[in-house]
Design a protein around this motif. Structure first.
Motif, PDB file in Angstrom:
ATOM      1  N   ARG A   1       4.636   1.265  -7.466  1.00 41.38           N
ATOM      2  CA  ARG A   1       5.005   2.619  -7.862  1.00 41.38           C
ATOM      3  C   ARG A   1       5.938   3.226  -6.815  1.00 41.38           C
ATOM      4  NH1 ARG A   1      -0.369   6.268  -7.488  1.00 41.38           N
ATOM      5  NH2 ARG A   1      -0.927   4.868  -9.204  1.00 41.38           N
ATOM      6  N   ASP A   2       6.574   4.296  -7.216  1.00 38.27           N
ATOM      7  CA  ASP A   2       7.374   5.089  -6.283  1.00 38.27           C
ATOM      8  C   ASP A   2       6.469   6.120  -5.631  1.00 38.27           C
ATOM      9  OD1 ASP A   2      10.254   4.422  -6.179  1.00 38.27           O
ATOM     10  OD2 ASP A   2      10.133   4.687  -8.349  1.00 38.27           O
ATOM     11  N   ASP A   3       6.540   6.208  -4.342  1.00 37.27           N
ATOM     12  CA  ASP A   3       5.758   7.197  -3.609  1.00 37.27           C
ATOM     13  C   ASP A   3       6.705   8.072  -2.795  1.00 37.27           C
ATOM     14  OD1 ASP A   3       2.876   7.911  -2.485  1.00 37.27           O
ATOM     15  OD2 ASP A   3       4.257   7.821  -0.777  1.00 37.27           O
TER      16      ASP A   3
ATOM     17  N   PHE B   1       3.407  -1.451  -3.334  1.00 35.64           N
ATOM     18  CA  PHE B   1       2.560  -2.152  -4.305  1.00 35.64           C
ATOM     19  C   PHE B   1       1.123  -2.225  -3.813  1.00 35.64           C
ATOM     20  CE2 PHE B   1       3.684  -5.555  -1.388  1.00 35.64           C
ATOM     21  CZ  PHE B   1       2.526  -6.298  -1.310  1.00 35.64           C
ATOM     22  N   ALA B   2       0.223  -2.506  -4.752  1.00 35.23           N
ATOM     23  CA  ALA B   2      -1.180  -2.774  -4.449  1.00 35.23           C
ATOM     24  C   ALA B   2      -1.612  -4.007  -5.232  1.00 35.23           C
ATOM     25  CB  ALA B   2      -2.062  -1.584  -4.821  1.00 35.23           C
ATOM     26  N   MET B   3      -2.609  -4.709  -4.725  1.00 32.28           N
ATOM     27  CA  MET B   3      -3.170  -5.869  -5.409  1.00 32.28           C
ATOM     28  C   MET B   3      -4.254  -5.419  -6.370  1.00 32.28           C
ATOM     29  SD  MET B   3      -3.548  -8.625  -2.315  1.00 32.28           S
ATOM     30  CE  MET B   3      -2.111  -9.219  -1.406  1.00 32.28           C
ATOM     31  N   LEU B   4      -4.237  -5.965  -7.562  1.00 36.48           N
ATOM     32  CA  LEU B   4      -5.270  -5.637  -8.536  1.00 36.48           C
ATOM     33  C   LEU B   4      -6.534  -6.443  -8.263  1.00 36.48           C
ATOM     34  CD1 LEU B   4      -3.171  -5.455 -11.819  1.00 36.48           C
ATOM     35  CD2 LEU B   4      -3.973  -3.576 -10.406  1.00 36.48           C
TER      36      LEU B   4
ATOM     37  N   SER C   1       0.823  -1.215   0.000  1.00 33.27           N
ATOM     38  CA  SER C   1       0.000   0.000   0.000  1.00 33.27           C
ATOM     39  C   SER C   1       0.850   1.256   0.000  1.00 33.27           C
ATOM     40  CB  SER C   1      -0.983   0.054   1.179  1.00 33.27           C
ATOM     41  OG  SER C   1      -0.357   0.470   2.378  1.00 33.27           O
ATOM     42  N   TRP C   2       0.324   2.255  -0.676  1.00 39.12           N
ATOM     43  CA  TRP C   2       0.882   3.601  -0.627  1.00 39.12           C
ATOM     44  C   TRP C   2      -0.224   4.567  -0.187  1.00 39.12           C
ATOM     45  CZ3 TRP C   2       0.554   0.999  -5.464  1.00 39.12           C
ATOM     46  CH2 TRP C   2      -0.486   1.432  -6.299  1.00 39.12           C
ATOM     47  N   PRO C   3       0.118   5.723   0.332  1.00 34.73           N
ATOM     48  CA  PRO C   3      -0.904   6.663   0.793  1.00 34.73           C
ATOM     49  C   PRO C   3      -1.698   7.226  -0.389  1.00 34.73           C
ATOM     50  CG  PRO C   3       1.231   7.155   1.767  1.00 34.73           C
ATOM     51  CD  PRO C   3       1.470   6.184   0.669  1.00 34.73           C
TER      52      PRO C   3
ATOM     53  N   GLY D   1       4.677  -0.807 -14.286  1.00 34.71           N
ATOM     54  CA  GLY D   1       4.676  -1.122 -12.866  1.00 34.71           C
ATOM     55  C   GLY D   1       4.029  -2.444 -12.499  1.00 34.71           C
ATOM     56  N   ARG D   2       3.970  -3.371 -13.438  1.00 37.60           N
ATOM     57  CA  ARG D   2       3.364  -4.664 -13.139  1.00 37.60           C
ATOM     58  C   ARG D   2       4.253  -5.483 -12.204  1.00 37.60           C
ATOM     59  NH1 ARG D   2       1.086  -7.159 -18.839  1.00 37.60           N
ATOM     60  NH2 ARG D   2      -0.351  -5.451 -19.412  1.00 37.60           N
TER      61      ARG D   2
END
Length: 204
Positions: A132-134, A141-144, A67-69, A89-90
């Motif tokens: 992604r870079d945050d 990362f996030a789950m699709l 997770s990212w904000p 970003g896959r």
């Protein structure tokens, strides 16, 4: 939405399974800590697999935050794949299970019922992800997610994208579109089990 997963995969097995699929795997940051994690939650670090940044054709295993904000500080841990062309970003998120929750159904039950979903045929599997870079937390990362398949529909109106091993390479190298690969899991792919060990009833 999926906010908890499990990863109890030995590094040797993970590496061998990628090798069998002809996906060379390397560890640019050293061999990761693969201690069993029966509960991975939002903001926790875990391993992901992504294409390397050079022309070697290899994939790399790295540890990143889940997770990212997002807006108003809310964590982005699930990311809808519907109607999106996800080309950059896959990543793959190796797990051996993920959890979903349903509303109380029994008299006097106050807490939601927790279900663990495992693969019906494989000891572990990969969820499609995006990283992604945050500026605040670094790479994360996030789950699709997509619409639910028959195994998930009785429990939730969305599901994480469970990729078949034959699609891992195409996901990483971008040779298939996200619309082609981000689809519900076919019936019989996932097995739900109550966390207390009670199998789910046939009707969910």
């Amino acid at each position: 939405m999926c906010n908890e997963a499990a990863r109890r995969i030995e590094l040797g097995l993970l590496r061998q399974d990628f090798h069998d699929l002809r996906i060379p795997l390397r560890f640019p940051e050293g061999a990761p800590n693969m201690a069993p994690l029966p509960s991975i939650r939002i903001t926790d670090p875990t391993v992901i697999v992504r294409a390397s940044f050079d022309a070697s054709g290899e994939a790399e295993l790295v540890t990143r935050r889940w997770s990212w904000p997002g807006a108003h500080g809310r964590p982005v841990y699930n990311y809808r794949s519907d109607d999106r062309n996800i080309a950059r970003g896959r990543c793959l998120i190796p797990v051996d299970g993920f959890y979903e929750f349903t509303a109380p159904t029994e008299p006097g039950q106050k807490r939601k019922t927790k279900w663990l979903f495992t693969h019906a045929r494989e000891p572990w599997f990969c969820i499609a992800g995006v990283w992604r870079d945050d500026a605040a937390v670094g790479q994360a990362f996030a789950m699709l997610t997509t619409r639910p398949g028959p195994d998930i529909a009785p429990y939730h109106d969305r599901q994480v994208v469970v990729l078949d091993p034959t699609d891992w390479s195409a996901w990483l190298d971008g040779s298939a579109t996200s619309a082609d690969l981000c689809r519900p899991a076919p019936a019989g792919t996932l097995t739900p089990t109550r966390v207390d060990g009670t199998p789910a009833p046939p009707d969910g």
